[in-house]
Scaffold this motif. Structure first.
Motif, mmCIF file in Angstrom:
data_model
loop_
_atom_site.group_PDB
_atom_site.id
_atom_site.type_symbol
_atom_site.label_atom_id
_atom_site.label_comp_id
_atom_site.label_asym_id
_atom_site.label_seq_id
_atom_site.Cartn_x
_atom_site.Cartn_y
_atom_site.Cartn_z
ATOM 1 N N LEU A 293 0.841 -1.206 0.000
ATOM 2 C CA LEU A 293 0.000 0.000 0.000
ATOM 3 C C LEU A 293 0.874 1.253 0.000
ATOM 4 O O LEU A 293 0.639 2.197 -0.783
ATOM 5 C CB LEU A 293 -0.929 -0.002 1.223
ATOM 6 C CG LEU A 293 -1.843 1.202 1.353
ATOM 7 C CD1 LEU A 293 -2.956 1.140 0.316
ATOM 8 C CD2 LEU A 293 -2.438 1.311 2.753
ATOM 9 N N VAL A 294 1.910 1.241 0.853
ATOM 10 C CA VAL A 294 2.811 2.391 0.949
ATOM 11 C C VAL A 294 3.526 2.597 -0.395
ATOM 12 O O VAL A 294 3.597 3.715 -0.934
ATOM 13 C CB VAL A 294 3.836 2.188 2.090
ATOM 14 C CG1 VAL A 294 4.902 3.274 2.055
ATOM 15 C CG2 VAL A 294 3.140 2.192 3.435
ATOM 16 N N GLU A 296 2.617 1.693 -3.338
ATOM 17 C CA GLU A 296 1.630 2.145 -4.323
ATOM 18 C C GLU A 296 1.401 3.651 -4.207
ATOM 19 O O GLU A 296 1.417 4.398 -5.182
ATOM 20 C CB GLU A 296 0.327 1.400 -4.032
ATOM 21 C CG GLU A 296 -0.585 1.191 -5.212
ATOM 22 C CD GLU A 296 -1.775 0.374 -4.727
ATOM 23 O OE1 GLU A 296 -2.791 0.996 -4.416
ATOM 24 O OE2 GLU A 296 -1.640 -0.868 -4.587
ATOM 25 N N LYS A 297 1.196 4.105 -2.943
ATOM 26 C CA LYS A 297 0.916 5.532 -2.697
ATOM 27 C C LYS A 297 2.130 6.383 -3.096
ATOM 28 O O LYS A 297 1.977 7.437 -3.729
ATOM 29 C CB LYS A 297 0.595 5.744 -1.214
ATOM 30 C CG LYS A 297 -0.769 5.186 -0.806
ATOM 31 C CD LYS A 297 -1.848 6.251 -0.882
ATOM 32 C CE LYS A 297 -3.231 5.661 -0.878
ATOM 33 N NZ LYS A 297 -3.856 5.610 0.441
ATOM 34 N N PHE A 298 3.348 5.909 -2.719
ATOM 35 C CA PHE A 298 4.570 6.635 -3.098
ATOM 36 C C PHE A 298 4.612 6.826 -4.604
ATOM 37 O O PHE A 298 4.870 7.903 -5.124
ATOM 38 C CB PHE A 298 5.807 5.855 -2.656
ATOM 39 C CG PHE A 298 6.263 6.153 -1.251
ATOM 40 C CD1 PHE A 298 6.020 7.402 -0.683
ATOM 41 C CD2 PHE A 298 6.950 5.208 -0.505
ATOM 42 C CE1 PHE A 298 6.445 7.672 0.601
ATOM 43 C CE2 PHE A 298 7.370 5.482 0.773
ATOM 44 C CZ PHE A 298 7.112 6.721 1.336
ATOM 45 N N LYS A 299 4.351 5.754 -5.314
ATOM 46 C CA LYS A 299 4.416 5.751 -6.771
ATOM 47 C C LYS A 299 3.435 6.775 -7.350
ATOM 48 O O LYS A 299 3.792 7.596 -8.202
ATOM 49 C CB LYS A 299 4.061 4.340 -7.269
ATOM 50 C CG LYS A 299 4.926 3.886 -8.427
ATOM 51 C CD LYS A 299 4.553 2.456 -8.717
ATOM 52 C CE LYS A 299 5.462 1.810 -9.715
ATOM 53 N NZ LYS A 299 5.115 0.391 -9.854
ATOM 54 N N SER A 300 2.222 6.755 -6.856
ATOM 55 C CA SER A 300 1.202 7.639 -7.436
ATOM 56 C C SER A 300 1.508 9.102 -7.124
ATOM 57 O O SER A 300 1.365 9.979 -7.978
ATOM 58 C CB SER A 300 -0.189 7.241 -6.957
ATOM 59 O OG SER A 300 -0.292 7.440 -5.577
ATOM 60 N N ILE A 301 2.002 9.367 -5.904
ATOM 61 C CA ILE A 301 2.344 10.753 -5.553
ATOM 62 C C ILE A 301 3.490 11.229 -6.436
ATOM 63 O O ILE A 301 3.484 12.335 -6.971
ATOM 64 C CB ILE A 301 2.727 10.874 -4.063
ATOM 65 C CG1 ILE A 301 1.524 10.577 -3.157
ATOM 66 C CG2 ILE A 301 3.269 12.274 -3.741
ATOM 67 C CD1 ILE A 301 1.847 10.414 -1.699
ATOM 68 N N GLU A 304 2.196 11.920 -9.909
ATOM 69 C CA GLU A 304 1.300 13.074 -9.992
ATOM 70 C C GLU A 304 2.019 14.386 -9.728
ATOM 71 O O GLU A 304 1.867 15.355 -10.449
ATOM 72 C CB GLU A 304 0.150 12.924 -8.983
ATOM 73 C CG GLU A 304 -0.953 11.994 -9.470
ATOM 74 C CD GLU A 304 -1.907 11.641 -8.332
ATOM 75 O OE1 GLU A 304 -2.029 12.455 -7.394
ATOM 76 O OE2 GLU A 304 -2.504 10.555 -8.391
#
Lengths: 345, 390
Positions: A293-294, A296-301, A304
């Motif tokens: 989850l972490v 994934e979030k790092f990647k998307s931030i 973006e």
């Protein structure tokens, strides 16, 4: 260099050395009680008395510097009698606490009484009521057990440079008191050097005998200092924290956190599994789920808003290696220089 | 050996007549034994190793469990070894009481031997009488220490506590009664024709063989060698007492029986002398590092409290060195070899078990005899597996 004879043995030591240190260098042991390796000689217990040729009275070996050509006797019938009497005078108002004393078994007074084979105390004294004046929530003072060796007072002044405690009163009524309440930090240096059970740890009292615990040497996790300490473990629970004299960067000292902040280890409220917030509520998750989850979030931030939208804050409670890896991760994987560290607690 | 074939028979370890858990593999030609191999170790508890982790006082209850038929004698052997290592001597009163406890233990051991030996051979009545009298000694043990079979009453440096007036009364009662009881045992067995036929000429060991095998105790004396440690190397004031060492002539099962029967009498004689001449005084050595201060002093005196704390929790430290001390146990020379390394534990403890050595001679003794005689011979050397296996 000064030349002298101890028990018929010629000893050569630098000027200014005490007789006790000179004897130690020659492999001759003199019994001591108030003497502590990290402190200046106190000279309150009179256990280390020695006879010097030409001196009418026995002298305390720990406070007497060597003089050229003197001849010292460390053991004689008279000295044994003086030492025994000194111990008896300490015992005269010592309470019958050994069965409930946390220090029982590790107590220097017990060791000496047994070593000298003292089988009775002929003296008697009125026992004045003494209230416990010096105590913090973490340190407990037992005035009856105190033998007035002054180790605690000296350690507070010399090792910590605080000078928060002192002795008040005289004779059998004297006791350790706080002279400046604001200064005392409850670091526990005083109870570390206490030879008897007069100063004990308030958190672990009555929990077990010192010789039943397993001592696990480890590094303190509170700050980057890396103090060496020993966790006293019994039945998989940490009972107390102790240190060994002269070990690690702290050389046997600890601060209030390192010495008393161990109860979290066995706390029931301790977080042992990762939690993921779902619908406004934390739920237990596996490490795999949490880490993906972490990531994934790092990647998307990063995609973006770019890597500089992410910052990393590491902790002084991690080891140097972990902190190194953390900054490497931030710079090489995330691609940002936004790395910081609390560097304090 | 018909057709050159032998039969292998496994005897024990779960056999009531092997006196514990002894296993013997017998090779038989018909009913005659041609080869015997004893297997020991079934009762190994590692007592010698366990002792290395204990302080000297804590080991005493372990020694009770060596030859548990005569527990106090084991205590005595061990305590003498430790006292030799520490260089202390217990007061006269304690020595006398130790002798009383030791001789009572010897009688207890012989009671069990006689009862079960006769039972093995088929005389069932004897065991009832011996156990009746053994019960009296059990009561004496209980009066002294609170325990009946394994009293652990002796301590390094003396005794657990002084004896009571009841103890003296019980011992006197026993001394008065026991000679009558011994006569009773004799009427049951000594002239019994079946007993004599089963035991005479069986399991003969010559004096030379007995010495070469390393026999000690009644088994050695049954072969005619008057060797008794109580006489040869008196310990615990045995030289104060007047007693004889009975010896056999032929060295067969019957002779060993007679020797032990006479030892009953000699033991009761020693107990009689000890209880009537019991010296006054303390029962523990006057040594602040070894003797436990009594509870009364502990309640009032801090130095006594500290010493009791240290002695109980840690115990006296033995100097570096090695000692061997042995006593005349009920089965033979029971020896303790101790190595001290300056700590409160024995660095090494080795027990010289008389039964182990007697068992090693068993194959030689039973070859050529019939199976039924194996039982008689095992009974006659009076082995206890608790001591063999340790």
């Amino acid at each position: 260099m000064v030349k002298l004879t101890i028990d018929g043995k010629e000893v050569k030591v630098p000027a200014g050395t005490t007789i006790l240190a000179a004897a130690k260098s020659a492999g001759i042991s003199i019994p001591t009680l108030c003497f502590h390796g990290r402190l200046d000689p106190i000279g309150s217990c009179r256990m280390c008395v020695v006879e010097i040729e030409g001196c009418a009275h026995p002298m305390a070996a720990c406070t007497t510097p060597v003089v050229e050509g003197i001849s010292v006797t460390t053991n004689s019938e008279r000295l044994q009698r003086i030492r025994k009497d000194s111990l008896k005078l300490i015992l005269v108002n010592h309470p019958l606490d050994c069965p409930i004393c946390d220090k029982g078994g590790e107590c220097l007074l017990q060791d000496l009484v047994y070593e000298f084979g003292i089988d009775r105390v002929e003296y008697q004294t009125p026992k004045p009521e003494r209230s416990s004046q010096y105590a913090t929530p973490l340190i407990r003072y037992w005035p009856d057990r105190c033998i007035m060796c002054l180790r605690c007072v000296t350690a507070c002044r010399e090792i910590k440079g605080i000078g928060a405690i002192d002795i008040k009163g005289a004779g059998y009524g004297s006791q350790v008191v706080v002279i400046d309440e604001d200064k005392c930090q409850s670091c526990g240096e005083c109870l570390q050097v206490c030879p008897t059970g007069a100063l004990t740890e308030n958190l672990s009292r009555y929990k077990g005998r010192p010789w039943l615990v397993k001592r696990v040497p480890t590094t303190c996790t509170y700050c980057g200092c890396g103090c060496q300490l020993e966790l006293n473990v019994e039945q998989n629970r940490v009972m107390a924290v102790t240190t060994k004299e002269g070990k690690g960067v702290n050389r046997g000292s600890l601060c209030v956190k390192g010495r008393f902040g161990y109860e979290f280890i066995n706390s029931e409220e301790r977080l042992t599994k990762p939690l993921i917030k779902k619908d406004g509520e934390f739920r237990e998750a596996s490490w795999d789920d949490a880490l993906s989850l972490v990531a994934e979030k790092f990647k998307s931030i990063k995609e973006e808003s770019g890597p500089d939208a992410i910052a990393g804050l590491s902790s002084a409670r991690c080891t140097n290696e972990e902190n190194y890896l953390f900054q490497k991760f931030m710079r090489a994987v995330i691609g940002t220089n936004n790395v910081d560290h609390c560097a304090r607690l | 050996m018909a057709e050159g074939k032998t039969l292998t028979l496994n005897m024990g370890p779960h056999h009531p007549a092997t006196h514990g858990v002894l296993r013997i593999v017998l090779e038989l030609d018909g009913e005659v034994i041609v080869k015997a191999t004893p297997h020991v170790g079934q009762l190994h508890r590692g007592i010698e190793k366990i002792a290395e982790g204990m302080n000297f006082q804590q080991v005493i209850p372990l020694t009770d469990r060596l030859d548990y038929t005569a527990a106090s004698l084991n205590n005595l052997g061990y305590c003498l070894a430790v006292e030799k290592l520490l260089g202390i001597e217990v007061p006269k009163r304690a020595q006398y009481i130790r002798v009383i406890m030791g001789e009572l233990a010897r009688i207890m051991g012989h009671h069990l031997w006689l009862g079960s030996h006769a039972l093995d051979i088929g005389a069932m009545t004897v065991v009832f009488y011996t156990f009746r009298d053994r019960e009296m000694i059990m009561n004496i043990n209980e009066e002294a220490s609170g325990y009946r079979l394994t009293p652990s009453y002796l301590r390094v440096g003396g005794l657990a506590k002084d004896i009571t007036p009841d103890f003296i009364k019980f011992v006197r009662d026993f001394v008065k009664w026991f000679p009558t009881a011994i006569d009773g045992y004799h009427t049951l067995l000594t002239d019994n024709i079946i007993w004599r036929k089963r035991t005479m000429g069986v399991g003969k060991v010559s004096a030379e063989d007995a010495v070469n095998f390393g026999f000690t105790g009644p088994s050695l004396r049954g072969s005619g060698v008057p060797y008794d440690l109580r006489k040869v190397r008196p310990y615990s004031s045995y030289d104060d007492f007047d007693f004889q060492v009975p010896v056999g002539e032929v060295g067969d099962v019957y002779d060993r029986y007679l020797v032990r029967m006479e030892e009953f009498k000699q033991s009761i004689n020693i107990i009689d002398q000890a209880i009537e001449n019991l010296p006054e005084g303390p029962v523990n050595v006057d040594n602040p590092w070894v003797a436990n201060p009594d509870l009364g002093a502990v309640m009032e005196d801090i130095s006594a409290l500290i010493r009791r704390f240290k002695i109980q929790c840690e115990g006296p430290h033995a100097p570096e060195g090695e000692v061997y001390a042995s006593v005349e146990g009920s089965k033979g020379e029971l020896g303790f070899y101790l190595v001290g390394d300056g700590s409160e534990h024995p660095y090494r403890m080795k027990i010289r078990s008389p039964c182990y050595i007697l068992t090693s001679a068993l194959p030689k003794m039973i070859v050529g005899h019939m199976i039924a005689d194996v039982i008689a011979i095992i009974g006659s050397i009076d082995i206890v597996l608790g001591e063999i296996d340790r």
